[in-house]
Design a protein around this motif. Structure first.
Motif, mmCIF file in Angstrom:
data_model
loop_
_atom_site.group_PDB
_atom_site.id
_atom_site.type_symbol
_atom_site.label_atom_id
_atom_site.label_comp_id
_atom_site.label_asym_id
_atom_site.label_seq_id
_atom_site.Cartn_x
_atom_site.Cartn_y
_atom_site.Cartn_z
ATOM 1 N N ALA A 104 0.843 -1.193 0.000
ATOM 2 C CA ALA A 104 0.000 0.000 0.000
ATOM 3 C C ALA A 104 0.880 1.245 0.000
ATOM 4 C CB ALA A 104 -0.918 0.003 1.217
ATOM 5 N N VAL A 105 0.529 2.194 -0.843
ATOM 6 C CA VAL A 105 1.249 3.473 -0.923
ATOM 7 C C VAL A 105 0.235 4.587 -0.718
ATOM 8 C CG1 VAL A 105 2.765 4.953 -2.294
ATOM 9 C CG2 VAL A 105 2.868 2.457 -2.574
ATOM 10 N N ASN A 106 0.302 5.232 0.428
ATOM 11 C CA ASN A 106 -0.616 6.323 0.753
ATOM 12 C C ASN A 106 0.058 7.640 0.382
ATOM 13 O OD1 ASN A 106 -2.611 4.568 1.778
ATOM 14 N ND2 ASN A 106 -1.428 4.346 3.656
ATOM 15 N N ASN A 107 -0.211 8.057 -0.837
ATOM 16 C CA ASN A 107 0.521 9.161 -1.449
ATOM 17 C C ASN A 107 -0.317 10.414 -1.684
ATOM 18 O OD1 ASN A 107 2.510 10.476 -3.465
ATOM 19 N ND2 ASN A 107 0.706 10.068 -4.730
ATOM 20 N N ALA A 108 -1.636 10.280 -1.821
ATOM 21 C CA ALA A 108 -2.469 11.438 -2.166
ATOM 22 C C ALA A 108 -2.273 12.572 -1.161
ATOM 23 C CB ALA A 108 -3.936 11.025 -2.204
ATOM 24 N N GLY A 109 -2.141 13.783 -1.670
ATOM 25 C CA GLY A 109 -1.946 14.930 -0.784
ATOM 26 C C GLY A 109 -2.103 16.242 -1.530
ATOM 27 N N ILE A 110 -2.210 17.308 -0.749
ATOM 28 C CA ILE A 110 -2.306 18.663 -1.305
ATOM 29 C C ILE A 110 -1.338 19.573 -0.574
ATOM 30 C CG2 ILE A 110 -4.701 18.412 -2.067
ATOM 31 C CD1 ILE A 110 -5.564 19.904 0.463
ATOM 32 N N GLY A 111 -1.071 20.732 -1.172
ATOM 33 C CA GLY A 111 -0.105 21.659 -0.596
ATOM 34 C C GLY A 111 -0.699 22.671 0.360
ATOM 35 N N GLY A 112 -1.860 23.213 0.010
ATOM 36 C CA GLY A 112 -2.460 24.255 0.831
ATOM 37 C C GLY A 112 -1.771 25.595 0.651
ATOM 38 N N MET A 113 -2.231 26.564 1.390
ATOM 39 C CA MET A 113 -1.677 27.916 1.304
ATOM 40 C C MET A 113 -0.258 27.966 1.878
ATOM 41 S SD MET A 113 -4.945 30.235 2.514
ATOM 42 C CE MET A 113 -4.019 31.767 2.287
ATOM 43 N N ILE A 114 0.598 28.702 1.232
ATOM 44 C CA ILE A 114 1.943 28.915 1.769
ATOM 45 C C ILE A 114 1.895 30.214 2.574
ATOM 46 C CG2 ILE A 114 4.392 29.182 1.215
ATOM 47 C CD1 ILE A 114 3.928 27.592 -1.302
ATOM 48 N N GLN A 115 1.434 30.063 3.818
ATOM 49 C CA GLN A 115 1.230 31.218 4.690
ATOM 50 C C GLN A 115 1.512 30.838 6.136
ATOM 51 O OE1 GLN A 115 0.809 34.230 4.064
ATOM 52 N NE2 GLN A 115 -0.156 34.466 2.060
ATOM 53 N N ASP A 166 13.783 13.931 -9.526
ATOM 54 C CA ASP A 166 12.716 13.593 -10.452
ATOM 55 C C ASP A 166 11.805 12.564 -9.771
ATOM 56 O OD1 ASP A 166 13.672 10.930 -10.952
ATOM 57 O OD2 ASP A 166 14.988 11.683 -12.520
ATOM 58 N N MET A 167 10.644 12.352 -10.321
ATOM 59 C CA MET A 167 9.638 11.519 -9.656
ATOM 60 C C MET A 167 10.066 10.059 -9.574
ATOM 61 S SD MET A 167 6.215 13.348 -11.225
ATOM 62 C CE MET A 167 6.910 13.596 -12.848
ATOM 63 N N GLU A 168 10.809 9.606 -10.558
ATOM 64 C CA GLU A 168 11.246 8.213 -10.565
ATOM 65 C C GLU A 168 12.177 7.907 -9.408
ATOM 66 O OE1 GLU A 168 14.137 5.790 -13.466
ATOM 67 O OE2 GLU A 168 12.252 6.382 -14.423
ATOM 68 N N GLU A 169 13.000 8.872 -9.008
ATOM 69 C CA GLU A 169 13.927 8.646 -7.898
ATOM 70 C C GLU A 169 13.176 8.357 -6.601
ATOM 71 O OE1 GLU A 169 17.920 11.111 -8.317
ATOM 72 O OE2 GLU A 169 16.185 12.367 -8.795
ATOM 73 N N ILE A 170 12.098 9.087 -6.353
ATOM 74 C CA ILE A 170 11.306 8.866 -5.148
ATOM 75 C C ILE A 170 10.532 7.562 -5.263
ATOM 76 C CG2 ILE A 170 9.562 9.836 -3.619
ATOM 77 C CD1 ILE A 170 12.244 11.404 -3.830
ATOM 78 N N ALA A 171 9.993 7.292 -6.434
ATOM 79 C CA ALA A 171 9.244 6.060 -6.659
ATOM 80 C C ALA A 171 10.112 4.831 -6.415
ATOM 81 C CB ALA A 171 8.687 6.040 -8.081
ATOM 82 N N ASP A 172 11.354 4.876 -6.837
ATOM 83 C CA ASP A 172 12.254 3.744 -6.631
ATOM 84 C C ASP A 172 12.536 3.527 -5.145
ATOM 85 O OD1 ASP A 172 12.365 3.233 -9.332
ATOM 86 O OD2 ASP A 172 14.328 4.168 -9.640
ATOM 87 N N CYS A 173 12.608 4.603 -4.382
ATOM 88 C CA CYS A 173 12.785 4.476 -2.932
ATOM 89 C C CYS A 173 11.571 3.788 -2.306
ATOM 90 C CB CYS A 173 12.978 5.849 -2.297
ATOM 91 S SG CYS A 173 14.576 6.622 -2.618
ATOM 92 N N ILE A 174 10.383 4.125 -2.777
ATOM 93 C CA ILE A 174 9.164 3.503 -2.259
ATOM 94 C C ILE A 174 9.147 2.017 -2.586
ATOM 95 C CG2 ILE A 174 6.651 3.452 -2.464
ATOM 96 C CD1 ILE A 174 6.796 6.516 -2.928
ATOM 97 N N ALA A 175 9.514 1.669 -3.800
ATOM 98 C CA ALA A 175 9.577 0.258 -4.184
ATOM 99 C C ALA A 175 10.561 -0.492 -3.294
ATOM 100 C CB ALA A 175 9.962 0.125 -5.655
ATOM 101 N N PHE A 176 11.687 0.115 -3.010
ATOM 102 C CA PHE A 176 12.668 -0.499 -2.109
ATOM 103 C C PHE A 176 12.070 -0.762 -0.731
ATOM 104 C CE2 PHE A 176 15.468 0.691 1.459
ATOM 105 C CZ PHE A 176 16.279 -0.443 1.502
#
Length: 264
Positions: A88-99, A231-241
């Protein structure tokens, strides 16, 4: 060590960004059964996966991760289709206001926490409940009943800098790491591994859009010891690991992949 993943993957926020590339990375490592979730369509991700692996099987869910019933139903349908849930990869998220706090409306703050923290708990709770009902994938001492990776942030470990006052976002990602550690302790002895990843600045579509309008992104890039964004692949590979048997002794850990930003 090289690793191969066998089993069923469940990825939120799979329509783009880190979630999309995590699905690709899991497929490269051998996963052929996917449940892909996003509030937007996941057709692009599905199409690419089918090119990568013609034998792939995919369940698609267009839903809001703050909908508790929809999350529970998606887990049930995943298991009905594939028989179990392994990664399971719980990835969904939002940024919100930068304040800063004095300028953030309550509604915005609560929305960020609802998506980035409470929804992760909803997902993880449903995933744990399912994983407790199933046997390990193999008889190896390295195998588990299931593995969960929560996508946090380097801002879940350190405060955002003065020029990037992402208060609500940082609060939510600290919560993700706290949730990861708490549940990892409770369920490790029952055969479920739970870890988190803390990415730094990643070239997601959202960040690319922000970079086009904010000088702060270039300022922050210069602070990264590697002097570049991930890049996105670098993070994805860490998750797979983290899901693999190569990480079988990692429990409640937060794998930091930020180019050295947080050690400065």
């Amino acid at each position: 060590m090289a690793f191969t993943l066998k089993g069923v993957a469940y990825v939120t926020g799979a329509g783009s960004g880190i979630g999309q590339h995590t699905a690709y990375s899991l497929a490269r490592q051998g996963v052929r059964s996917f449940a892909l979730l996003d509030r937007n369509a996941v057709a692009a991700t599905v199409g690419e996966l089918q090119k990568m692996a013609p034998d792939v099987s995919i369940q698609q869910f267009e839903l809001d991760v703050t909908d508790e019933k929809a999350i529970d139903d998606s887990i049930a349908k995943t298991v009905q289709e594939f028989g179990r849930l392994d990664y399971a990869v719980n990835n969904a998220g939002i940024g919100g206001m930068i304040q800063t706090s004095d300028l953030i409306p309550k509604d915005d703050f609560e929305k960020v926490l609802a998506v980035n923290a409470t929804a992760v708990w909803h997902c993880q709770r449903a995933q744990i409940r399912q994983m407790l009902t199933q046997n390990k994938l193999s008889t190896s001492y390295r195998s588990a009943r299931g593995s969960i990776v929560n996508v946090a942030s380097m801002y879940g470990l350190v405060a955002p800098p003065l020029n990037v006052p992402a208060t609500a976002y940082a609060t939510s990602k600290h919560a993700v790491i706290g949730l990861t550690r708490s549940d990892a302790l409770q369920f490790a002895h029952r055969g479920i591994r739970i870890n988190a990843i803390a990415p730094g600045y990643v070239m997601t579509p959202l960040v690319q859009k922000t970079m086009a309008t904010r000088d702060m992104m270039e300022t922050e890039r210069k602070k990264v010891p590697l002097h570049r964004y991930s890049d996105m692949e670098e993070i994805a590979d860490c998750i797979a690991f983290l899901h693999s048997d190569a990480a079988s002794y990692m429990v409640g850990a937060t794998l930091v992949a930020d180019g050295g930003y947080s050690i400065v």
